[in-house]
Design an enzyme around this catalytic site. Structure first.
Site, PDB file in Angstrom:
ATOM      1  N   SER A 139     -17.832  52.030  85.328  1.00 20.39           N
ATOM      2  CA  SER A 139     -16.906  51.752  84.320  1.00 20.39           C
ATOM      3  C   SER A 139     -15.533  52.488  84.573  1.00 20.39           C
ATOM      4  O   SER A 139     -15.727  53.617  84.819  1.00 20.39           O
ATOM      5  CB  SER A 139     -17.367  51.969  82.965  1.00 20.39           C
ATOM      6  N   GLN A 160     -15.448  48.923  88.066  1.00 25.31           N
ATOM      7  CA  GLN A 160     -14.916  47.990  87.121  1.00 25.31           C
ATOM      8  C   GLN A 160     -13.804  48.465  86.701  1.00 25.31           C
ATOM      9  O   GLN A 160     -13.676  49.688  86.202  1.00 25.31           O
ATOM     10  CB  GLN A 160     -16.006  48.050  85.902  1.00 25.31           C
ATOM     11  N   TYR A 162     -10.185  47.619  83.935  1.00 24.35           N
ATOM     12  CA  TYR A 162      -9.836  46.931  82.634  1.00 24.35           C
ATOM     13  C   TYR A 162      -8.470  46.773  83.072  1.00 24.35           C
ATOM     14  O   TYR A 162      -7.596  47.808  83.963  1.00 24.35           O
ATOM     15  CB  TYR A 162      -9.916  47.802  81.402  1.00 24.35           C
ATOM     16  N   THR A 188     -12.688  43.264  84.509  1.00 19.93           N
ATOM     17  CA  THR A 188     -13.349  42.621  83.242  1.00 19.93           C
ATOM     18  C   THR A 188     -12.253  41.947  82.303  1.00 19.93           C
ATOM     19  O   THR A 188     -11.070  42.645  82.191  1.00 19.93           O
ATOM     20  CB  THR A 188     -14.019  43.891  82.342  1.00 19.93           C
ATOM     21  N   ARG A 197     -17.251  46.476  66.117  1.00 15.58           N
ATOM     22  CA  ARG A 197     -18.511  47.024  66.410  1.00 15.58           C
ATOM     23  C   ARG A 197     -18.942  47.644  65.023  1.00 15.58           C
ATOM     24  O   ARG A 197     -18.383  48.782  64.878  1.00 15.58           O
ATOM     25  CB  ARG A 197     -18.782  47.893  67.275  1.00 15.58           C
ATOM     26  N   LYS A 285     -15.389  39.519  85.644  1.00 12.85           N
ATOM     27  CA  LYS A 285     -16.520  39.847  84.680  1.00 12.85           C
ATOM     28  C   LYS A 285     -15.985  39.395  83.281  1.00 12.85           C
ATOM     29  O   LYS A 285     -14.884  40.012  82.806  1.00 12.85           O
ATOM     30  CB  LYS A 285     -17.025  41.121  84.702  1.00 12.85           C
ATOM     31  N   HIS A 309     -20.119  40.606  77.399  1.00 14.40           N
ATOM     32  CA  HIS A 309     -19.867  42.070  77.178  1.00 14.40           C
ATOM     33  C   HIS A 309     -21.198  42.498  76.447  1.00 14.40           C
ATOM     34  O   HIS A 309     -21.100  43.263  75.541  1.00 14.40           O
ATOM     35  CB  HIS A 309     -18.576  42.252  76.468  1.00 14.40           C
ATOM     36  N   ARG A 312     -20.835  42.316  72.799  1.00 13.39           N
ATOM     37  CA  ARG A 312     -19.838  43.294  71.890  1.00 13.39           C
ATOM     38  C   ARG A 312     -18.694  42.912  71.533  1.00 13.39           C
ATOM     39  O   ARG A 312     -17.677  43.599  71.223  1.00 13.39           O
ATOM     40  CB  ARG A 312     -20.003  44.638  72.808  1.00 13.39           C
TER      41      ARG A 312
HETATM   42  C1  FMN Z   1     -22.854  50.815  75.681  1.00 17.12           C
HETATM   43  C2  FMN Z   1     -22.166  49.813  76.622  1.00 17.12           C
HETATM   44  C3  FMN Z   1     -20.997  49.986  77.149  1.00 17.12           C
HETATM   45  C4  FMN Z   1     -20.227  49.170  77.834  1.00 17.12           C
HETATM   46  N1  FMN Z   1     -19.026  49.334  78.540  1.00 17.12           N
HETATM   47  C5  FMN Z   1     -18.528  48.233  79.436  1.00 17.12           C
HETATM   48  C6  FMN Z   1     -17.561  48.743  80.080  1.00 17.12           C
HETATM   49  O1  FMN Z   1     -17.002  49.871  79.975  1.00 17.12           O
HETATM   50  N2  FMN Z   1     -16.918  47.938  80.803  1.00 17.12           N
HETATM   51  C7  FMN Z   1     -17.489  46.716  80.972  1.00 17.12           C
HETATM   52  O2  FMN Z   1     -17.203  45.768  81.917  1.00 17.12           O
HETATM   53  N3  FMN Z   1     -18.797  46.130  80.405  1.00 17.12           N
HETATM   54  C8  FMN Z   1     -19.159  47.095  79.568  1.00 17.12           C
HETATM   55  N4  FMN Z   1     -20.105  46.914  78.890  1.00 17.12           N
HETATM   56  C9  FMN Z   1     -21.106  45.614  78.996  1.00 17.12           C
HETATM   57  C10 FMN Z   1     -21.938  45.739  80.327  1.00 17.12           C
HETATM   58  O3  FMN Z   1     -21.416  45.881  81.497  1.00 17.12           O
HETATM   59  C11 FMN Z   1     -22.623  44.411  80.091  1.00 17.12           C
HETATM   60  O4  FMN Z   1     -21.762  43.189  80.196  1.00 17.12           O
HETATM   61  C12 FMN Z   1     -23.670  44.067  79.080  1.00 17.12           C
HETATM   62  O5  FMN Z   1     -24.324  45.416  78.946  1.00 17.12           O
HETATM   63  C13 FMN Z   1     -25.061  43.185  79.461  1.00 17.12           C
HETATM   64  O6  FMN Z   1     -25.731  42.986  78.699  1.00 17.12           O
HETATM   65  P1  FMN Z   1     -27.184  43.855  78.346  1.00 17.12           P
HETATM   66  O7  FMN Z   1     -26.936  45.125  77.859  1.00 17.12           O
HETATM   67  O8  FMN Z   1     -27.850  42.941  77.471  1.00 17.12           O
HETATM   68  O9  FMN Z   1     -27.994  43.913  79.530  1.00 17.12           O
HETATM   69  C14 FMN Z   1     -20.901  47.775  77.954  1.00 17.12           C
HETATM   70  C15 FMN Z   1     -22.024  47.615  77.497  1.00 17.12           C
HETATM   71  C16 FMN Z   1     -22.633  48.561  76.590  1.00 17.12           C
HETATM   72  C17 FMN Z   1     -23.961  48.343  75.945  1.00 17.12           C
END
Ligand code: FMN
Length: 416
Positions: A139, A160, A162, A188, A197, A285, A309, A312
Site C-alpha cells: 500500500s 498500490q 492513491y 485505487t 469508520r 482497484k 475496499h 470500508r
Molecule cells: C486495515 C485495512 C487497511 C486497508 N488499506 C488499504 C490501502 O491502503 N489501500 C487499498 O487500496 N486498500 C486498502 N484496504 C482494502 C484491501 O486492499 C482490500 O480491498 C480488502 O481488505 C478486501 O477485503 P477483505 O479484507 O475482506 O479480504 C485495506 C483494508 C484493511 C482491512
C-alpha cells in the site's frame, strides 16, 4: 488525570518487564498460530492478541458495516454444484496473472499501516506469500517502505497507489516503485474521501494511536503486543515519511497531511495521468460497475480489481462477489479481472473463480494471521486458505483451477 496516567504507566512497565524476549515471543507466535485451524480462529486469536482499538481498525468497516458483512454473506449464499466421479490425485492450484505464473490464485491485498498489528507487518505477509508461490501488493500507506519490501522479499511485488492531490509525491512514489522493480501498479479509485469508520471514532482511534486512558488500559492487557510495539514501532506510513522530511518526527502532521491528500474531485483524467506515468502493467482497484470497468480499460488498464475496499468506504455498496459477473462479462475478453472482499474460506475462492475472477486478493484473513502470530500467523492463514481451496476443488470434482467455471455454481443461487 496525570495520577491516573502515571499509575497505568507504572503497571505497564511492570508487565513489560515480564513480557517474553524475542526468541521466546517467536516460539509462542508459532504455537499460537499452529493452534488455529480456520481463518475465524485466527481472527479470534488476533482479537486476544492486540488492543481492541487496533483490532477494530483492521476488522471494522464503514457505518453499519452492511457491505462488510455482505462481502462474506453473499459468498456464503452461493452454492457449489459439485461434479462427481471426476476424481484426481493431484489438484493443480496454479494460474497466471498478467503473464506471471502463480502457484496459488491468491495475492496479498494492499493494507495500510499493517505494522500496527505486528511490527513484522508487510514483510511477514509478503514473505508468506512468496513461500506459497505468489506475491504481495504494498500500500501507499504501508508501514514498510517501497525500498525495504523490495530488498527483503524476493520476486516482484505490486505497488498500490492513491491519486493524491500532491502530484509531486505521487510521481515520486511511482518512480520509486519502478526503480525498485515492482511488477504492476494498482491504482485505487474508491477513496475520493475516507469512509466513515465508526468503530475508530468510538474508540477515539487515530493513526498513529494516541495514548488515551482506554488504549493504555487495553495495552496493559496485551503486554506482548505492547512490548513488541515499543521495541520496534512501525505505526507510520514508511514510504511517505521518507519524502516528507520532518513528518517522521511529528506523526500528527503526517496524519493531517495524508487526510488532506485524498482528492474529492479525483477523475478519469487522473487515471489517464497515472497511466502515462507508469510504463508497466496497471490495474484499477475499487470498481463495482461494468461501465466503470469498460472506461478503465479504455483508459489503458490491463486489469480490474472488483472491490469495495473490504466494506470500508461506501456502506451498503454492492458486495464484491455480486458485482463481479457483470464486470467479467463486460471486459473479461480485454483485461484480467480480479476480486477481493470477504475471502475467509477456500470455498470463497472457488466461487470467485467460478464467477470469472482470475485470482483473489486477500486482506483481513492475512491481517488476522499476522496479528495472531507474526510471520508464523501470516503463513498459517495462507496454509489454511490453500488447504481449504485444494479440498474444495477435490470435493467439487475439479483437478485444476483452470477447470472452474460458472457451471460449478448452482444456478438457483446465482439468480437471487
Ligand atoms: C486495515 C485495512 C487497511 C486497508 N488499506 C488499504 C490501502 O491502503 N489501500 C487499498 O487500496 N486498500 C486498502 N484496504 C482494502 C484491501 O486492499 C482490500 O480491498 C480488502 O481488505 C478486501 O477485503 P477483505 O479484507 O475482506 O479480504 C485495506 C483494508 C484493511 C482491512
Amino acid at each position: 488525570m496525570s495520577l491516573f496516567v502515571s499509575l497505568f504507566a507504572r503497571q505497564l512497565l511492570r508487565d513489560l518487564q515480564q513480557a517474553p524476549g524475542r526468541a521466546r515471543a517467536r516460539r509462542t507466535d508459532v504455537g499460537r498460530a499452529a493452534r488455529c485451524g480456520t481463518v475465524a480462529e485466527l481472527r479470534a486469536a488476533a482479537r486476544r492478541e492486540v488492543p481492541g482499538a487496533v483490532f477494530d481498525f483492521a476488522d471494522g468497516g464503514a457505518e453499519d458495516e452492511v457491505t462488510l458483512r455482505a462481502n462474506v454473506d453473499d459468498l456464503a449464499a452461493l452454492r457449489i454444484a459439485p461434479r462427481m466421479l471426476a476424481g484426481s490425485a493431484e489438484i493443480d492450484l496454479s494460474t497466471t496473472v498478467l503473464g506471471r505464473r502463480l502457484a496459488v490464485p491468491l495475492i496479498g491485498a494492499p493494507t495500510g499501516l499493517t505494522g500496527m498489528l505486528h511490527p513484522r507487518g508487510e514483510l511477514a505477509i509478503a514473505r508468506a506469500l512468496d513461500r506459497a508461490g505468489s506475491f504481495y501488493t504494498l500500500s501507499t500507506l504501508g508501514s514498510t517502505s517501497i525500498e525495504e519490501l523490495a530488498r527483503e522479499v524476493p520476486g516482484p511485488s505490486w505497488f498500490q497507489l492513491y491519486l493524491w492531490r500532491d502530484r509531486g509525491i505521487v510521481r515520486d512514489l511511482v518512480q520509486r516503485a519502478q526503480a525498485s522493480g515492482y511488477g504492476a501498479l494498482v491504482v485505487t479509485v474508491d477513496v475520493p474521501r475516507l469512509g466513515s469508520r465508526e468503530r475508530d471514532r468510538r474508540n477515539s482511534f487515530g493513526v498513529p494511536p494516541r495514548l488515551t486512558p482506554r488504549l493504555l488500559a487495553d495495552s496493559l492487557r496485551r503486554p506482548r503486543w505492547t512490548a513488541r510495539t515499543l521495541r520496534d514501532p512501525r505505526v507510520t506510513a514508511a514510504s511517505i515519511t521518507t519524502v516528507r522530511q520532518g513528518t517522521a518526527a511529528d506523526p500528527a502532521s503526517l496524519v493531517n497531511y495524508i487526510n488532506g491528500q485524498f482528492d474529492p474531485a479525483v477523475s478519469w483524467a487522473d487515471l489517464a495521468w497515472a497511466r502515462a506515468e507508469w510504463p508497466g502493467p496497471l490495474l484499477v482497484k475499487g470498481i463495482l460497475r461494468a461501465d466503470d470497468a469498460r472506461r478503465a480499460v479504455d483508459e489503458g488498464a490491463d486489469g480490474i480489481i472488483v472491490s469495495n475496499h473490504g466494506g470500508r468506504q461506501l456502506d451498503t455498496a454492492v458486495s464484491a462477489i455480486a458485482a463481479l459477473p457483470a464486470v467479467v462479462d463486460e471486459v473479461g475478453a480485454d483485461a484480467e479481472v480480479l476480486m477481493d472482499g470477504g475471502i475467509r474460506r477456500g470455498t470463497d475462492v472457488v466461487k470467485a473463480l467460478a464467477q470469472g475472477a482470475r485470482a483473489c486478493l486477500v486482506g483481513r484473513a492475512l491481517l488476522y494471521g499476522l496479528a495472531a502470530g507474526g510471520d508464523a500467523g501470516a503463513e498459517r492463514a495462507l496454509t489454511i486458505l490453500v488447504g481449504e481451496l485444494r479440498l474444495a476443488l477435490a470435493l467439487a470434482g475439479c483437478d485444476a483451477v483452470a477447470d472452474v467455471d460458472r457451471s460449478l455454481l448452482d444456478a438457483t443461487t446465482l439468480r437471487r
